[in-house]
Scaffold this active site. Structure first.
Site, PDB file in Angstrom:
ATOM      1  N   CYS A  46      38.204  58.562  30.607  1.00 14.38           N
ATOM      2  CA  CYS A  46      38.873  57.738  29.586  1.00 14.38           C
ATOM      3  C   CYS A  46      38.324  57.988  28.181  1.00 14.38           C
ATOM      4  CB  CYS A  46      38.753  56.271  29.946  1.00 14.38           C
ATOM      5  SG  CYS A  46      39.465  55.908  31.563  1.00 14.38           S
ATOM      6  N   HIS A  66      40.464  52.346  23.754  1.00 11.34           N
ATOM      7  CA  HIS A  66      40.958  52.733  25.073  1.00 11.34           C
ATOM      8  C   HIS A  66      41.535  51.494  25.750  1.00 11.34           C
ATOM      9  CE1 HIS A  66      41.271  54.071  29.117  1.00 11.34           C
ATOM     10  NE2 HIS A  66      40.210  53.414  29.531  1.00 11.34           N
ATOM     11  N   ASN A  86      46.360  51.326  32.377  1.00  7.42           N
ATOM     12  CA  ASN A  86      45.328  52.261  31.931  1.00  7.42           C
ATOM     13  C   ASN A  86      45.766  53.698  32.268  1.00  7.42           C
ATOM     14  OD1 ASN A  86      43.043  53.847  31.632  1.00  7.42           O
ATOM     15  ND2 ASN A  86      41.655  52.383  32.607  1.00  7.42           N
TER      16      ASN A  86
HETATM   17  N1  ACO Z   1      44.861  41.079  43.354  1.00  4.12           N
HETATM   18  C1  ACO Z   1      44.350  39.964  43.894  1.00  4.12           C
HETATM   19  N2  ACO Z   1      43.035  39.805  44.146  1.00  4.12           N
HETATM   20  C2  ACO Z   1      42.219  40.816  43.812  1.00  4.12           C
HETATM   21  C3  ACO Z   1      42.682  42.007  43.231  1.00  4.12           C
HETATM   22  C4  ACO Z   1      44.072  42.117  43.010  1.00  4.12           C
HETATM   23  N3  ACO Z   1      44.627  43.211  42.457  1.00  4.12           N
HETATM   24  N4  ACO Z   1      41.635  42.820  43.005  1.00  4.12           N
HETATM   25  C5  ACO Z   1      40.531  42.167  43.425  1.00  4.12           C
HETATM   26  N5  ACO Z   1      40.890  40.966  43.928  1.00  4.12           N
HETATM   27  C6  ACO Z   1      40.038  39.948  44.485  1.00  4.12           C
HETATM   28  C7  ACO Z   1      38.771  40.515  45.075  1.00  4.12           C
HETATM   29  O1  ACO Z   1      38.999  40.968  46.394  1.00  4.12           O
HETATM   30  C8  ACO Z   1      37.856  39.336  45.017  1.00  4.12           C
HETATM   31  O2  ACO Z   1      38.146  38.486  46.118  1.00  4.12           O
HETATM   32  P1  ACO Z   1      36.964  37.810  46.961  1.00  4.12           P
HETATM   33  O3  ACO Z   1      36.231  36.948  45.966  1.00  4.12           O
HETATM   34  O4  ACO Z   1      37.718  37.064  48.016  1.00  4.12           O
HETATM   35  O5  ACO Z   1      36.141  38.950  47.454  1.00  4.12           O
HETATM   36  C9  ACO Z   1      38.285  38.597  43.761  1.00  4.12           C
HETATM   37  O6  ACO Z   1      39.594  39.086  43.456  1.00  4.12           O
HETATM   38  C10 ACO Z   1      37.388  38.852  42.574  1.00  4.12           C
HETATM   39  O7  ACO Z   1      37.131  40.271  42.502  1.00  4.12           O
HETATM   40  P2  ACO Z   1      36.335  40.885  41.333  1.00  4.12           P
HETATM   41  O8  ACO Z   1      36.238  42.366  41.530  1.00  4.12           O
HETATM   42  O9  ACO Z   1      35.063  40.095  41.148  1.00  4.12           O
HETATM   43  O10 ACO Z   1      37.312  40.563  40.113  1.00  4.12           O
HETATM   44  P3  ACO Z   1      37.027  40.607  38.587  1.00  4.12           P
HETATM   45  O11 ACO Z   1      37.219  39.259  38.010  1.00  4.12           O
HETATM   46  O12 ACO Z   1      35.765  41.348  38.261  1.00  4.12           O
HETATM   47  O13 ACO Z   1      38.240  41.485  38.053  1.00  4.12           O
HETATM   48  C11 ACO Z   1      38.676  43.750  37.355  1.00  4.12           C
HETATM   49  C12 ACO Z   1      38.396  42.815  38.520  1.00  4.12           C
HETATM   50  C13 ACO Z   1      39.976  43.310  36.696  1.00  4.12           C
HETATM   51  C14 ACO Z   1      38.814  45.152  37.878  1.00  4.12           C
HETATM   52  C15 ACO Z   1      37.505  43.650  36.338  1.00  4.12           C
HETATM   53  O14 ACO Z   1      36.272  43.793  36.973  1.00  4.12           O
HETATM   54  C16 ACO Z   1      37.621  44.677  35.274  1.00  4.12           C
HETATM   55  O15 ACO Z   1      38.512  44.662  34.450  1.00  4.12           O
HETATM   56  N6  ACO Z   1      36.690  45.645  35.228  1.00  4.12           N
HETATM   57  C17 ACO Z   1      36.765  46.728  34.308  1.00  4.12           C
HETATM   58  C18 ACO Z   1      37.229  47.894  35.108  1.00  4.12           C
HETATM   59  C19 ACO Z   1      38.212  48.783  34.416  1.00  4.12           C
HETATM   60  O16 ACO Z   1      38.797  48.499  33.409  1.00  4.12           O
HETATM   61  N7  ACO Z   1      38.381  49.958  35.025  1.00  4.12           N
HETATM   62  C20 ACO Z   1      39.331  50.896  34.550  1.00  4.12           C
HETATM   63  C21 ACO Z   1      38.782  52.254  34.655  1.00  4.12           C
HETATM   64  S1  ACO Z   1      37.408  52.424  33.667  1.00  4.12           S
HETATM   65  C22 ACO Z   1      37.868  52.355  32.165  1.00  4.12           C
HETATM   66  O17 ACO Z   1      38.931  52.677  31.814  1.00  4.12           O
HETATM   67  C23 ACO Z   1      36.920  51.822  31.240  1.00  4.12           C
END
Ligand code: ACO
Length: 330
Positions: free
Chosen positions: A109, A252, A282
C-alpha cells in the site's frame, strides 16, 4: 518534477457489503461502522492487471496531453502482477510507449508513493523527462473469500499520474520521507507457500505459490495511527509547512477510522480529508492516485493546491510526501 496529469480505471463489477454477506457471515453495518467501506470493484476473471493499468494510463496520457512515445519511464507499483517477472513492460506494450523503460515496484500500500518518489529522482537527475507512475492492484486474486476479517476490506483498481521534469523551484514534490520495518512483516503478508517438489534423489526444490493475505488487523491499525501522524509531522516540520497551509490530506485509503485519527492529529476539517473508501474499499497501491484522479476530475483539487500524502501498509512500510498539483499545461 511537476504533476501534470492523472487517470484511473476500475472494473465494472460492484460488490456491495450486502452482496458479501451472502458469502461470509458479516453485515453492511459491521463493515461500514468499522471501516467506512460500502462497496468495492472486483475484476472479472478474464480482466488482468495489465488491461486495468493500461486503461488508467491512457486516461492519464490524455489528460496530460502526452503521446505514448513521449514517455521515458513507466513505474508500476503493484503487489498483484500478471507476471512475477514484471507487468510494467506489458503495460508499456499495450500503450505503445516504445521509448519508455518500464519496471514494477513492490511496496504494497506504500507502493504508489514509493514509485512516485523513485520517478522523481530520475527526473530531478536530468536523466529522464517524462514518467508515468501507476498504482494498480487486484487483491481480489489474493484474499481468502471465506475469511471475513480480510475479504471485506479490499477492492481492485488502477490509477496513474504523469510527472514531468521541471526547474527545482517549480517542483511538485516538495519533500518526502520513507520507512520500512521488516521486523513487523508478519502483521500483514501475502507470502510464499511452503510447497516442495522432489527433484533428484536428495534434492528438493521449493515450489512457487502464494498463500492468501494474512493480517493481524489490530496490529496494522495501531501501526497506522501511530506511524502515519508521526511521519507526516516530521515531513511538515522539515519542509516548514503548517497544517493550515495544506489544501488536502491525501492518505492511503485503508480505513475511515485511520483517516479520521490522522486528520484529528493535524486538526484538519473533514472536508479537506479526501476519502472514496465507501465506493472502492482498499485498492492497495491504487488508492492514492485513484483518490487524486477523482478529486482532480471533479474540480476539488485545483492547480497550485498543496497536498500532504501518506502511504502505509505491508512490509511494514510507510512514507509521506508533500505534493503540489500542477495539472496539464493550459
Ligand atoms: N463481519 C463481522 N464480524 C467480523 C468481521 C466482519 N467482516 N471481521 C471480523 N469480525 C469479528 C471478529 O471475528 C471478532 O469477533 P469475536 O470477538 O467473536 O472473535 C470481532 O469482529 C472483532 O474483531 P477484530 O479483529 O477485533 O475487529 P476490529 O474492531 O479490530 O476491526 C478491522 C477489524 C476493521 C480489520 C480493524 O482492525 C482495522 O481496520 N485494521 C486495520 C487493517 C487494515 O486496514 N488493513 C488493510 C490492509 S493494510 C493497509 O492498507 C494499511
Amino acid at each position: 518534477m511537476a504533476l501534470v496529469g492523472s487517470g484511473s480505471a476500475v472494473p465494472a463489477t460492484r460488490v456491495s457489503n450486502s452482496d458479501l454477506s451472502a458469502r461470509v457471515e458479516t453485515s453492511d453495518d459491521w463493515i461500514r461502522s468499522r471501516t467506512g467501506i460500502a462497496a468495492r470493484r472486483i475484476a472479472a476473471a478474464d480482466e488482468g492487471l495489465t488491461a486495468l493499468a493500461a486503461r488508467a494510463a491512457r486516461a492519464c496520457l490524455e489528460q496530460a496531453g502526452w503521446q505514448a512515445e513521449q514517455v521515458d519511464l513507466i513505474v508500476l507499483a503493484t503487489s498483484s502482477p500478471d507476471d512475477l517477472f514484471g507487468t510494467a513492460p506489458r503495460v508499456q506494450a499495450a500503450l505503445g510507449a516504445r521509448n519508455a523503460v518500464a519496471f514494477d515496484l513492490t511496496a504494497a500500500c506504500s507502493g504508489f508513493l514509493f514509485a512516485l518518489i523513485t520517478a522523481g529522482q530520475y527526473l530531478a537527475s536530468g536523466s529522464m523527462r517524462r514518467a508515468l507512475v501507476i498504482g494498480a492492484d487486484q487483491l481480489s486474486r489474493w484474499v481468502d473469500w471465506d475469511d471475513r476479517r480480510t475479504c471485506v476490506l479490499f477492492g481492485d483498481g488502477a490509477a496513474a499520474v504523469a510527472v514531468e521534469a521541471c526547474p527545482a523551484e517549480q517542483t511538485g514534490l516538495l519533500g518526502f520521507r520513507m520507512r520500512s520495518d521488516g521486523s513487523r512483516n508478519a502483521c500483514l503478508t501475502l507470502a510464499q507457500t511452503d510447497l516442495h517438489t522432489p527433484l533428484l534423489p536428495g534434492v528438493t526444490a521449493q515450489q512457487g505459490g502464494f498463500a492468501p493475505i494474512q493480517m493481524n488487523g489490530q496490529e496494522v491499525y495501531k501501526f497506522a495511527v501511530r506511524e502515519v501522524p508521526a511521519i507526516l509531522a516530521e515531513l511538515l516540520e522539515a519542509t516548514g509547512t503548517s497544517p493550515d497551509q495544506l489544501n488536502w490530506l491525501l492518505l492511503h485509503q485503508a480505513n475511515q477510522r485511520i483517516l479520521d485519527a490522522v486528520a484529528e492529529r493535524f486538526a484538519m476539517p473533514s472536508e479537506q480529508v479526501l476519502s472514496n473508501l465507501a465506493d472502492y474499499g482498499n485498492t492497495s497501491a491504487a488508492t492514492i492516485p485513484l483518490m487524486l484522479d477523482e478529486a482532480v476530475r471533479d474540480g476539488r483539487v485545483q492547480p497550485g493546491h498543496l497536498l500532504a500524502s501518506s502511504g502505509f501498509g505491508a512490509g511494514l512500510s510507510w512514507g509521506a510526501a508533500l505534493l503540489r498539483w500542477q495539472g496539464p499545461a493550459a
